[in-house]
Motif scaffolding. Structure first.
Motif, PDB file in Angstrom:
ATOM      1  N   THR A  81       0.810  -1.217   0.000  1.00  0.00           N
ATOM      2  CA  THR A  81       0.000   0.000   0.000  1.00  0.00           C
ATOM      3  C   THR A  81       0.843   1.265   0.000  1.00  0.00           C
ATOM      4  N   GLY A  82       2.161   1.120  -0.022  1.00  0.00           N
ATOM      5  CA  GLY A  82       3.029   2.289  -0.070  1.00  0.00           C
ATOM      6  C   GLY A  82       3.437   2.816   1.290  1.00  0.00           C
ATOM      7  N   VAL A  83       3.071   2.113   2.354  1.00  0.00           N
ATOM      8  CA  VAL A  83       3.412   2.534   3.708  1.00  0.00           C
ATOM      9  C   VAL A  83       4.755   1.916   4.086  1.00  0.00           C
ATOM     10  N   LYS A  84       5.541   2.641   4.874  1.00  0.00           N
ATOM     11  CA  LYS A  84       6.839   2.118   5.302  1.00  0.00           C
ATOM     12  C   LYS A  84       6.674   0.815   6.065  1.00  0.00           C
ATOM     13  N   LYS A  85       7.603  -0.111   5.833  1.00  0.00           N
ATOM     14  CA  LYS A  85       7.608  -1.349   6.600  1.00  0.00           C
ATOM     15  C   LYS A  85       8.063  -1.041   8.020  1.00  0.00           C
ATOM     16  N   ALA A  86       7.653  -1.879   8.944  1.00  0.00           N
ATOM     17  CA  ALA A  86       7.932  -1.637  10.360  1.00  0.00           C
ATOM     18  C   ALA A  86       9.425  -1.486  10.647  1.00  0.00           C
ATOM     19  N   ALA A  87      10.256  -2.235   9.965  1.00  0.00           N
ATOM     20  CA  ALA A  87      11.692  -2.177  10.236  1.00  0.00           C
ATOM     21  C   ALA A  87      12.303  -0.842   9.814  1.00  0.00           C
ATOM     22  N   ASP A  88      11.649  -0.130   8.919  1.00  0.00           N
ATOM     23  CA  ASP A  88      12.192   1.120   8.401  1.00  0.00           C
ATOM     24  C   ASP A  88      11.657   2.359   9.114  1.00  0.00           C
ATOM     25  N   LYS A  89      10.857   2.180  10.134  1.00  0.00           N
ATOM     26  CA  LYS A  89      10.246   3.320  10.807  1.00  0.00           C
ATOM     27  C   LYS A  89      11.154   3.851  11.906  1.00  0.00           C
ATOM     28  N   SER A  90      11.190   5.167  12.015  1.00  0.00           N
ATOM     29  CA  SER A  90      11.979   5.782  13.080  1.00  0.00           C
ATOM     30  C   SER A  90      11.211   5.696  14.399  1.00  0.00           C
ATOM     31  N   ALA A  91      11.912   5.958  15.475  1.00  0.00           N
ATOM     32  CA  ALA A  91      11.287   5.919  16.798  1.00  0.00           C
ATOM     33  C   ALA A  91      10.196   6.990  16.914  1.00  0.00           C
ATOM     34  N   ARG A 121       1.181   1.629  26.381  1.00  0.00           N
ATOM     35  CA  ARG A 121       2.554   1.237  26.712  1.00  0.00           C
ATOM     36  C   ARG A 121       2.730  -0.279  26.770  1.00  0.00           C
ATOM     37  N   ASP A 122       1.635  -1.008  26.920  1.00  0.00           N
ATOM     38  CA  ASP A 122       1.703  -2.470  26.949  1.00  0.00           C
ATOM     39  C   ASP A 122       1.594  -3.101  25.565  1.00  0.00           C
ATOM     40  N   LEU A 123       1.366  -2.293  24.545  1.00  0.00           N
ATOM     41  CA  LEU A 123       1.222  -2.837  23.195  1.00  0.00           C
ATOM     42  C   LEU A 123       2.566  -3.317  22.651  1.00  0.00           C
ATOM     43  N   VAL A 124       2.493  -4.301  21.788  1.00  0.00           N
ATOM     44  CA  VAL A 124       3.695  -4.849  21.163  1.00  0.00           C
ATOM     45  C   VAL A 124       4.383  -3.764  20.339  1.00  0.00           C
ATOM     46  N   GLY A 125       5.670  -3.635  20.498  1.00  0.00           N
ATOM     47  CA  GLY A 125       6.447  -2.695  19.710  1.00  0.00           C
ATOM     48  C   GLY A 125       6.596  -1.315  20.318  1.00  0.00           C
ATOM     49  N   PHE A 126       5.930  -1.065  21.444  1.00  0.00           N
ATOM     50  CA  PHE A 126       6.032   0.274  22.035  1.00  0.00           C
ATOM     51  C   PHE A 126       7.454   0.589  22.478  1.00  0.00           C
ATOM     52  N   HIS A 127       8.193  -0.422  22.858  1.00  0.00           N
ATOM     53  CA  HIS A 127       9.566  -0.195  23.323  1.00  0.00           C
ATOM     54  C   HIS A 127      10.455   0.400  22.230  1.00  0.00           C
ATOM     55  N   LYS A 128      10.034   0.290  20.970  1.00  0.00           N
ATOM     56  CA  LYS A 128      10.812   0.856  19.862  1.00  0.00           C
ATOM     57  C   LYS A 128      10.438   2.309  19.572  1.00  0.00           C
ATOM     58  N   ALA A 129       9.426   2.806  20.248  1.00  0.00           N
ATOM     59  CA  ALA A 129       8.945   4.170  20.008  1.00  0.00           C
ATOM     60  C   ALA A 129       9.666   5.165  20.912  1.00  0.00           C
ATOM     61  N   ASP A 130       9.687   6.405  20.484  1.00  0.00           N
ATOM     62  CA  ASP A 130      10.236   7.503  21.282  1.00  0.00           C
ATOM     63  C   ASP A 130       9.177   7.864  22.325  1.00  0.00           C
ATOM     64  N   SER A 131       9.349   7.355  23.533  1.00  0.00           N
ATOM     65  CA  SER A 131       8.304   7.519  24.548  1.00  0.00           C
ATOM     66  C   SER A 131       8.125   8.977  24.973  1.00  0.00           C
ATOM     67  N   ALA A 132       9.181   9.766  24.933  1.00  0.00           N
ATOM     68  CA  ALA A 132       9.052  11.184  25.300  1.00  0.00           C
ATOM     69  C   ALA A 132       8.175  11.918  24.284  1.00  0.00           C
TER      70      ALA A 132
END
Length: 187
Positions: free
Chosen positions: A37-47, A77-88
């Motif tokens: 669909t033209g959306v970035k793959k999960a591995a290519d996403k920034s925090a 915060r309990d969702l899968v993959g949240f640890h890869k996000a910029d929490s601030a």
């Protein structure tokens, strides 16, 4: 003696189907980092991109479910993959948008061609995030804010919601980031 071009393959009811012996190879896949669909793959996403995605989902919960920010925050915060996000950045977006909802709506509403109640919750949340980042996240260039919001609307919104978000944010940018927009237009 010649080699057979086809091999017989057994199919039901004792019938055979001819199958080529030398199957052509498929061309190698080109890896672009985008889904179908033209959306970035999960591995290519920034925090920060991930933080925006989680913030959008949280704001959607707030708009649709009328849940309070703390319970949404704990759930997200309990969702899968949240640890890869910029929490601030996630915290700033979630709490900043919810606490400043009326001020953000006041900035957004004059730019709309319809009442806010007719805007889908996804586009509403994306517009909140765009307005918040324009006002509070001055380290993020306005073009990046617009692009990230468009990508969120493409991924989570309605069919043409991203076009609407694009139009509203392009109208909003000169009023909230006047110097940056003016400098960009003189280039």
């Amino acid at each position: 003696m010649h080699k057979p071009l086809f091999q017989k393959t057994f199919i039901t009811n004792r019938r055979f189907m001819a199958e080529p012996l030398n199957k052509p190879k498929r061309p190698p896949q080109i890896r672009t980092g985008l889904t179908d669909t033209g959306v970035k793959k999960a591995a290519d996403k920034s925090a920060r991109t991930r933080a925006r995605e989680f913030a959008l989902q949280a704001l959607y919960q707030h708009l649709v479910g009328r849940n309070d920010a703390d319970s949404i925050d704990a759930f997200t915060r309990d969702l899968v993959g949240f640890h890869k996000a910029d929490s601030a950045h996630y915290d700033a977006l979630l709490h900043g948008c919810i606490e400043g909802a009326s001020a953000l709506d006041a900035v957004i509403t004059p730019l709309l061609d319809r009442p806010m109640a007719e805007i889908s919750p996804v586009e509403h949340a994306v517009l909140w995030m765009g307005a918040y980042e324009f006002r509070q996240c001055l380290d993020v260039p306005y073009r990046v804010v617009i692009n990230e919001c468009i990508e969120l609307a493409k991924a989570f919104g309605g069919t043409d919601g991203h076009k609407y978000v694009n139009g509203v944010l392009h109208k909003m940018a000169p009023s909230l980031r006047a110097a940056e927009v003016a400098a960009d237009q003189t280039k």
